[in-house]
Design an enzyme around this catalytic site. Structure first.
Site, PDB file in Angstrom:
ATOM      1  N   LEU A  47     -78.475  56.250  77.931  1.00  0.00           N
ATOM      2  CA  LEU A  47     -79.608  57.113  78.256  1.00  0.00           C
ATOM      3  C   LEU A  47     -79.296  58.590  78.034  1.00  0.00           C
ATOM      4  O   LEU A  47     -78.174  59.043  78.236  1.00  0.00           O
ATOM      5  CB  LEU A  47     -80.034  56.901  79.711  1.00  0.00           C
ATOM      6  CG  LEU A  47     -80.475  55.488  80.102  1.00  0.00           C
ATOM      7  CD1 LEU A  47     -81.078  55.499  81.507  1.00  0.00           C
ATOM      8  CD2 LEU A  47     -81.461  54.881  79.117  1.00  0.00           C
ATOM      9  N   HIS A  51     -84.860  59.577  77.154  1.00  0.00           N
ATOM     10  CA  HIS A  51     -85.194  58.437  78.015  1.00  0.00           C
ATOM     11  C   HIS A  51     -85.658  58.944  79.394  1.00  0.00           C
ATOM     12  O   HIS A  51     -86.610  58.420  79.963  1.00  0.00           O
ATOM     13  CB  HIS A  51     -83.973  57.548  78.229  1.00  0.00           C
ATOM     14  CG  HIS A  51     -83.418  56.934  76.977  1.00  0.00           C
ATOM     15  ND1 HIS A  51     -82.241  57.349  76.411  1.00  0.00           N
ATOM     16  CD2 HIS A  51     -83.866  55.923  76.194  1.00  0.00           C
ATOM     17  CE1 HIS A  51     -81.989  56.624  75.346  1.00  0.00           C
ATOM     18  NE2 HIS A  51     -82.952  55.758  75.177  1.00  0.00           N
ATOM     19  N   LYS A 163     -90.596  59.328  69.478  1.00  0.00           N
ATOM     20  CA  LYS A 163     -89.435  59.333  68.572  1.00  0.00           C
ATOM     21  C   LYS A 163     -89.469  58.126  67.630  1.00  0.00           C
ATOM     22  O   LYS A 163     -89.149  58.241  66.453  1.00  0.00           O
ATOM     23  CB  LYS A 163     -88.157  59.328  69.421  1.00  0.00           C
ATOM     24  CG  LYS A 163     -86.886  58.979  68.707  1.00  0.00           C
ATOM     25  CD  LYS A 163     -86.390  60.150  67.951  1.00  0.00           C
ATOM     26  CE  LYS A 163     -85.118  59.953  67.165  1.00  0.00           C
ATOM     27  NZ  LYS A 163     -84.556  58.653  67.038  1.00  0.00           N
TER      28      LYS A 163
HETATM   29  P1  AMP Z   1     -83.874  53.138  72.814  1.00  0.00           P
HETATM   30  O1  AMP Z   1     -82.992  53.062  74.016  1.00  0.00           O
HETATM   31  O2  AMP Z   1     -83.313  53.910  71.680  1.00  0.00           O
HETATM   32  O3  AMP Z   1     -84.436  51.795  72.434  1.00  0.00           O
HETATM   33  O4  AMP Z   1     -85.141  53.986  73.263  1.00  0.00           O
HETATM   34  C1  AMP Z   1     -85.879  53.638  74.397  1.00  0.00           C
HETATM   35  C2  AMP Z   1     -87.131  54.473  74.433  1.00  0.00           C
HETATM   36  O5  AMP Z   1     -86.784  55.853  74.499  1.00  0.00           O
HETATM   37  C3  AMP Z   1     -87.994  54.297  73.181  1.00  0.00           C
HETATM   38  O6  AMP Z   1     -89.360  54.232  73.561  1.00  0.00           O
HETATM   39  C4  AMP Z   1     -87.699  55.545  72.394  1.00  0.00           C
HETATM   40  O7  AMP Z   1     -88.753  55.940  71.540  1.00  0.00           O
HETATM   41  C5  AMP Z   1     -87.501  56.556  73.515  1.00  0.00           C
HETATM   42  N1  AMP Z   1     -86.738  57.717  73.034  1.00  0.00           N
HETATM   43  C6  AMP Z   1     -85.529  57.711  72.420  1.00  0.00           C
HETATM   44  N2  AMP Z   1     -85.176  58.962  72.069  1.00  0.00           N
HETATM   45  C7  AMP Z   1     -86.177  59.775  72.460  1.00  0.00           C
HETATM   46  C8  AMP Z   1     -86.417  61.177  72.373  1.00  0.00           C
HETATM   47  N3  AMP Z   1     -85.555  62.005  71.799  1.00  0.00           N
HETATM   48  N4  AMP Z   1     -87.568  61.664  72.902  1.00  0.00           N
HETATM   49  C9  AMP Z   1     -88.467  60.840  73.481  1.00  0.00           C
HETATM   50  N5  AMP Z   1     -88.308  59.504  73.597  1.00  0.00           N
HETATM   51  C10 AMP Z   1     -87.175  58.976  73.095  1.00  0.00           C
END
Ligand code: AMP
Length: 299
Positions: A47, A51, A163
């Site tokens: 995270l 996140h 993102k």
């Molecule tokens: P992940 O753990 O990479 O699967 O991401 C989980 C959630 O966090 C997903 O909905 C991503 O789009 C969101 N997320 C990841 N990086 C960012 C960011 N820089 N800004 C906003 N949301 C993010």
């Protein structure tokens, strides 16, 4: 002497940790019966502030925030980074708690995909472009695991980050097509000070790559400036972005796309009133970076 310690955790003094999907289902069902509004934030852990912004938004929108942490093997392709994906559960739980999570759901791979598991959710068409061309099977894995997480938690809303713009489009399509009855909420991209979109994968970048990586954001800004300045030929914009990326980094450009935000169909000539997604993917060594922006084309 009395010392006051002010902590950032103002919402929940404790965070509940649940591993078993059936226990999670009972817990969510109980909360629902009490009339509590549930928000779920699906993550793969590692995270960061991106996140946390999703969790804070979920907190504002609900009475019970469930953050799921599961590095989903089925969304990783052959040769991708499943094995080396960063994992630090204790840190993740602390961050999730600090951002306002009530329950951290951390299922095991065996609990999510027990022996004999043969079912998958396939969202067609919008998964066959952009990331789908480079990561075949990725969205099948994402749709399947999110469908499972939504069935386990049965939330009122699920929060995703802009993102992963294509993921958002796929989730919206899936919940509509399969009548999940869940609201998909989208949170804006959180960036580092120099514009690089935060990502769990940024840790893979070498110092030289990290120094070049903000060019993704700069190139999106230049595309936006071209469009706001009146350019309507998407090929002209695309070429200009590719030139900028190539001049400022050693990264390999995988795609630069100007597409309809909902259908993800490429727009060849932009028209006033179009809502378009400008998205791109650049590979730095073995690390892929993606970024995007959405804009309304002025009339
Ligand atoms: P992940 O753990 O990479 O699967 O991401 C989980 C959630 O966090 C997903 O909905 C991503 O789009 C969101 N997320 C990841 N990086 C960012 C960011 N820089 N800004 C906003 N949301 C993010």
């Amino acid at each position: 002497m009395c010392v006051f310690v002010r902590t950032l955790t103002t919402v929940n003094p404790t965070v509940e940790r649940i591993n078993d999907p059936v226990a999670m289902q009972y817990r969510a069902e109980g909360a629902r019966r009490q009339g509590r509004r549930i928000a779920v934030v699906p993550t793969m852990g590692a995270l960061h502030e991106g996140h946390c912004s999703l969790i804070r938004l979920a907190r504002e929108l609900s009475d019970l925030v469930i953050t799921t942490i599961f590095v989903n093997p089925t969304q990783f392709g052959e040769g991708e980074d499943f094995d080396r994906y960063p994992r630090d559960l204790e840190r993740d739980v602390a961050l999730a708690k600090g951002a306002g999570t009530d329950i951290v759901f951390v299922p095991s791979r065996e609990a999510m995909y027990p022996g004999g598991f043969v079912t998958a959710v396939t969202v067609e068409k919008i998964t066959e472009v952009l990331e789908g061309t480079i990561r075949p099977g990725h969205f099948r894995g994402v749709a399947t695991v999110v469908a499972k997480l939504l069935n386990i938690t049965r939330p009122d809303c699920a929060v995703f980050g802009q993102k992963d713009a294509q993921q958002v489009a796929v989730m919206r399509r899936m919940v509509r097509d399969l009548n999940f009855g869940v609201e998909i909420v989208v949170a804006p991209i959180v960036r580092e000070g120099d514009g690089l979109a935060m990502s769990s994968r940024n840790v893979y970048l070498t110092p030289a790559e990290r120094a070049e990586a903000p060019v993704l954001y700069r190139s999106l800004q230049s595309a936006t400036a071209l469009i706001l300045g009146g350019e309507r030929n998407s090929e002209t914009i695309r070429r200009s972005v590719v030139r900028l990326l190539a001049a400022a980094s050693a990264g390999v450009v995988q795609y630069v796309s100007l597409a309809d935000e909902g259908t993800l169909e490429e727009c060849h000539v932009l028209s006033g009133g179009d809502r378009i997604l400008v998205s791109l993917a650049v590979r730095f060594g073995s690390t892929r970076l993606i970024d995007n922006c959405v804009l309304d084309v002025p009339s």
